[in-house]
Each structure stands twice: as structure tokens, then as C-alpha cells.
Design an enzyme around this catalytic site. Structure first.
Site, PDB file in Angstrom:
ATOM      1  N   GLY A  43       0.814  -1.245   0.013  1.00 39.54           N
ATOM      2  CA  GLY A  43      -0.108  -0.154  -0.118  1.00 39.54           C
ATOM      3  C   GLY A  43       0.835   1.188  -0.318  1.00 39.54           C
ATOM      4  O   GLY A  43       2.071   1.207  -0.494  1.00 39.54           O
ATOM      5  N   ASN A  44       0.224   2.424   0.244  1.00 44.62           N
ATOM      6  CA  ASN A  44       0.945   3.915   0.200  1.00 44.62           C
ATOM      7  C   ASN A  44       1.441   3.875  -1.186  1.00 44.62           C
ATOM      8  O   ASN A  44       2.731   4.165  -1.185  1.00 44.62           O
ATOM      9  CB  ASN A  44       1.947   3.928   1.449  1.00 44.62           C
ATOM     10  CG  ASN A  44       2.177   5.168   1.314  1.00 44.62           C
ATOM     11  OD1 ASN A  44       3.323   5.741   1.292  1.00 44.62           O
ATOM     12  ND2 ASN A  44       1.267   6.427   1.714  1.00 44.62           N
ATOM     13  N   HIS A  70       4.420   1.886  -8.176  1.00 40.58           N
ATOM     14  CA  HIS A  70       3.563   0.737  -8.228  1.00 40.58           C
ATOM     15  C   HIS A  70       2.586   0.723  -9.202  1.00 40.58           C
ATOM     16  O   HIS A  70       2.126  -0.328  -9.927  1.00 40.58           O
ATOM     17  CB  HIS A  70       2.570   0.798  -6.919  1.00 40.58           C
ATOM     18  CG  HIS A  70       3.179   0.790  -5.584  1.00 40.58           C
ATOM     19  ND1 HIS A  70       3.607   1.937  -4.778  1.00 40.58           N
ATOM     20  CD2 HIS A  70       3.928  -0.395  -4.866  1.00 40.58           C
ATOM     21  CE1 HIS A  70       4.241   1.335  -3.562  1.00 40.58           C
ATOM     22  NE2 HIS A  70       4.384   0.068  -3.815  1.00 40.58           N
ATOM     23  N   GLN A  99       8.131  -9.255   7.883  1.00 43.86           N
ATOM     24  CA  GLN A  99       9.219  -8.597   7.227  1.00 43.86           C
ATOM     25  C   GLN A  99       9.667  -7.606   7.789  1.00 43.86           C
ATOM     26  O   GLN A  99      10.854  -6.943   7.265  1.00 43.86           O
ATOM     27  CB  GLN A  99       9.007  -8.546   5.471  1.00 43.86           C
ATOM     28  CG  GLN A  99       8.197  -7.283   5.111  1.00 43.86           C
ATOM     29  CD  GLN A  99       7.690  -7.271   3.830  1.00 43.86           C
ATOM     30  OE1 GLN A  99       6.919  -8.024   3.538  1.00 43.86           O
ATOM     31  NE2 GLN A  99       8.337  -6.360   2.930  1.00 43.86           N
ATOM     32  N   GLN A 137      15.180  -8.115  -3.517  1.00 44.43           N
ATOM     33  CA  GLN A 137      13.979  -8.551  -3.003  1.00 44.43           C
ATOM     34  C   GLN A 137      13.627  -9.591  -4.492  1.00 44.43           C
ATOM     35  O   GLN A 137      13.361 -10.487  -4.511  1.00 44.43           O
ATOM     36  CB  GLN A 137      13.026  -7.778  -3.004  1.00 44.43           C
ATOM     37  CG  GLN A 137      11.541  -8.327  -3.013  1.00 44.43           C
ATOM     38  CD  GLN A 137      10.555  -7.332  -2.427  1.00 44.43           C
ATOM     39  OE1 GLN A 137      10.503  -7.202  -1.130  1.00 44.43           O
ATOM     40  NE2 GLN A 137      10.044  -6.551  -3.288  1.00 44.43           N
ATOM     41  N   SER A 169       9.528   5.874  -3.236  1.00 51.48           N
ATOM     42  CA  SER A 169       9.334   4.933  -2.321  1.00 51.48           C
ATOM     43  C   SER A 169       8.443   5.355  -1.218  1.00 51.48           C
ATOM     44  O   SER A 169       8.087   6.607  -1.021  1.00 51.48           O
ATOM     45  CB  SER A 169      10.955   4.990  -1.548  1.00 51.48           C
ATOM     46  OG  SER A 169      10.569   4.307  -0.304  1.00 51.48           O
ATOM     47  N   SER A 170       7.647   4.439  -0.809  1.00 46.10           N
ATOM     48  CA  SER A 170       6.617   4.898   0.142  1.00 46.10           C
ATOM     49  C   SER A 170       7.231   5.628   1.254  1.00 46.10           C
ATOM     50  O   SER A 170       6.613   6.454   1.913  1.00 46.10           O
ATOM     51  CB  SER A 170       5.778   3.505   0.676  1.00 46.10           C
ATOM     52  OG  SER A 170       5.302   2.980  -0.150  1.00 46.10           O
TER      53      SER A 170
HETATM   54  O1  PAF Z   1       7.736  -4.761  -1.816  1.00 48.69           O
HETATM   55  C1  PAF Z   1       6.862  -4.922  -1.112  1.00 48.69           C
HETATM   56  O2  PAF Z   1       6.089  -3.961  -1.183  1.00 48.69           O
HETATM   57  C2  PAF Z   1       6.954  -6.068  -0.238  1.00 48.69           C
HETATM   58  O3  PAF Z   1       8.062  -6.729   0.269  1.00 48.69           O
HETATM   59  C3  PAF Z   1       5.934  -7.264  -0.833  1.00 48.69           C
HETATM   60  C4  PAF Z   1       6.635  -7.760  -2.032  1.00 48.69           C
HETATM   61  C5  PAF Z   1       4.387  -6.741  -1.280  1.00 48.69           C
HETATM   62  C6  PAF Z   1       5.850  -8.367   0.307  1.00 48.69           C
HETATM   63  O4  PAF Z   1       5.331  -7.882   1.291  1.00 48.69           O
END
Ligand code: PAF
Length: 285
Positions: A27-28, A33, A57, A155, A187-188
Site C-alpha cells: 500500500g501507500n 506501483h 518482514q 527482493q 518509495s513509500s
Molecule cells: O515490496 C513490497 O512492497 C513487499 O516486500 C512485498 C513484495 C509486497 C511483500 O510484502
């Protein structure tokens, strides 16, 4: 756009479709995105996003509680970007019991760089991504695609490895980092920065580009790299930053590069209490 709060609703909304294209988020939402949503549109017959702030996480001293939650605005942005289905489970829905079954990516890819400074981060990411993939893809009848931003370079690499090692029939697609006019990676967490910090934040990308140029100039000598990294770190410190790492690695697994490897320069540093990360694939500099 349909909003599924439960797994049952999600499966019902997905049932008429065969080729989901999926963008998981916390979100945010920002243009990074939304660019992934748009990139995903032609890759499937239905575009799905998820919003779930994944407690697993976040470290104990990280920003899980204060992580910006802007659900209404996010829904509007997703709608405008052409998202068809949003999966927005509560914690109770996604983790109805403590999530003790976890995905442990190997140390050589998950305990370096981000994983070194955020212990357990990639266990949390892989576990939730594996679970979200199960929710979104398990009943899909055709090609499955998931998209992740290159801003979180490690990631993306770790998820690609998970999918290939676990023979998950999902194509993982990386989306280019979106930047402000001045070059700040979206970035959020930029929302935590004051106007002065937003200006200062541009230093991270500048120092990374210089580091990559210096590494190429010294003939990609990894002994020399240690000195270049120390110089880059002290430059950031002199400007009031607390850097975690600034380095040049090979793209495929983020190990030290050998001649001929494709390179990426990556860094993470704190400005005030906000931790920013950024990277460039060296051929794109
Ligand atoms: O990149 C992110 O926003 C997060 O790490 C993800 C991939 C949604 C997993 O929670």
C-alpha cells in the site's frame, strides 16, 4: 475494480479469468506501483494487486506500526491505473494462526546486503509472497505473471530464485524504478522526509553513480572496490547520513563481480530516522 477482503471473495472474482497478472504491494501507492500495474495489463487477462502490510518482514525496531496506511487513496489510484481486482486481506485472514511455516531463502542471497542489515527480512518477504501466490494463482488455468519493482533489487532476485527453485509456474517480471524529476527513487518511505531531507536524499543516487564510475575506471578491481566503498561511505557520513552499505555487485546473485558480469550498484543509508535504498544497473547509468 472489485475489492476482495477474503480468500473466498478473491477466488470468486478470479474464477472467470485464466491468466492473472499480479502486483503485490504494502500500500501507500506511488507511481512506481502504478507503473507495474500498467506494465502487467498486457501480460494477463486480469490485473490483480494486493495491499497487505506484512508484519513478518519488519524487524522489532522497524516501522511496522507507523508504516503509512492510505487505503482509500490507494484504491482510487489502482482504479485509475486499470487494476481489476484488489486483494486486501486483514492479518487475521492471511495469518489466521501464527505463520510458523516459513520460507527460508539461503544465506548467500538472503543474508547479504539488505538481509545483513535487516535480519529475517527475506524470510518474511518470501513467506508472504509464497502465500499470496497461492491465494492468487492456485486456481489459474493459464500463464501466471507477477511483477516486482527493481527498486527492491535484492527482493526481486530472491523471489526469482524462490520461484525457479520451487518450480512455481509463475513468470517474474521486474519493473524499472520510477524517479522524481530530480532523480529520487520513488518509495513509500519518502513520505517520512522533510522538504530539506527530500533535497538531501538525492545524494544517495549521486554517490552510487560515482561509485559505479570509479569501479569501472579502476578496471573492476574488487580489492580497489573496498577502498571505493569506504570513500563513498565517508562521503555520505560527512553529509549527515548513516550508510549501511554502498557496493557494486553482479546482477545475477549480488556476489562480487567477475570480468564480463553485468553489474548493479546498490546502496542503503539512513537520513535522519528514514532508511532509503536505491540501485542502478550499470549499463543504464
Ligand atoms: O515490496 C513490497 O512492497 C513487499 O516486500 C512485498 C513484495 C509486497 C511483500 O510484502
Amino acid at each position: 475494480m472489485q475489492i476482495a477482503y477474503t480468500l473466498a471473495e478473491l477466488r470468486q472474482y478470479l474464477a472467470p479469468f485464466n491468466h492473472p497478472a499480479f502486483v503485490p504491494t504494502m500500500g501507500n501507492l506511488h507511481d512506481g506501483h502504478l507503473a507495474l500495474i500498467k506494465q502487467g495489463k498486457p501480460l494477463g487477462d486480469v490485473t490483480i494487486s494486493s495491499i497487505f502490510v506484512n508484519r513478518l518482514q519488519f524487524g522489532p525496531n522497524e516501522d511496522f506500526d507507523s508504516y503509512p496506511r492510505t487505503f482509500e487513496a490507494d484504491c482510487e489510484k489502482l482504479r485509475l491505473a486499470g487494476c481489476d481486482i484488489l486483494f486486501a486481506p486483514s492479518e487475521k485472514e492471511l495469518y489466521p494462526e501464527p505463520q510458523v511455516m516459513k520460507v527460508h531463502p539461503p544465506a548467500e542471497i538472503a543474508d547479504i546486503l539488505e538481509g545483513h542489515y535487516r535480519p529475517g527480512f527475506f524470510i518474511g518477504v518470501c513467506t508472504v509472497v509464497m502465500k499470496l501466490f497461492q491465494c492468487v494463482f492456485s486456481e489459474a488455468k493459464g500463464h501466471r505473471t507477477a511483477l516486482f519493482g527493481k527498486k527492491d533489487y535484492q527482493q526481486l532476485m530472491v523471489i526469482k530464485r524462490m520461484v525457479s527453485q520451487m518450480a512455481m509456474p509463475i513468470q517474474i517480471v521486474g519493473g524499472e524504478t520510477q524517479r522524481s524529476d530530480k532523480g529520487l527513487a520513488l518509495s513509500s518511505r519518502n513520505g517520512y522526509l522533510s522538504p530539506e531531507q527530500l533535497e538531501e536524499a538525492l545524494l544517495l543516487s549521486r554517490v552510487l553513480k560515482e561509485l559505479a564510475a570509479d569501479y569501472l575506471a579502476c578496471g573492476q578491481d574488487n580489492e580497489q572496490l573496498e577502498i571505493l566503498e569506504k570513500n563513498a561511505i565517508s562521503k555520505m557520513r560527512q553529509n549527515g547520513w548513516q550508510p549501511d552499505y554502498l557496493t557494486v555487485r553482479r546482477q545475477q546473485d549480488l556476489q562480487l563481480a567477475k570480468p564480463g558480469d553485468s553489474l548493479v550498484v546498490l546502496g542503503a543509508a539512513r537520513i535522519g530516522s528514514t532508511r532509503l535504498i536505491d540501485n542502478f544497473e550499470v549499463e543504464n547509468i
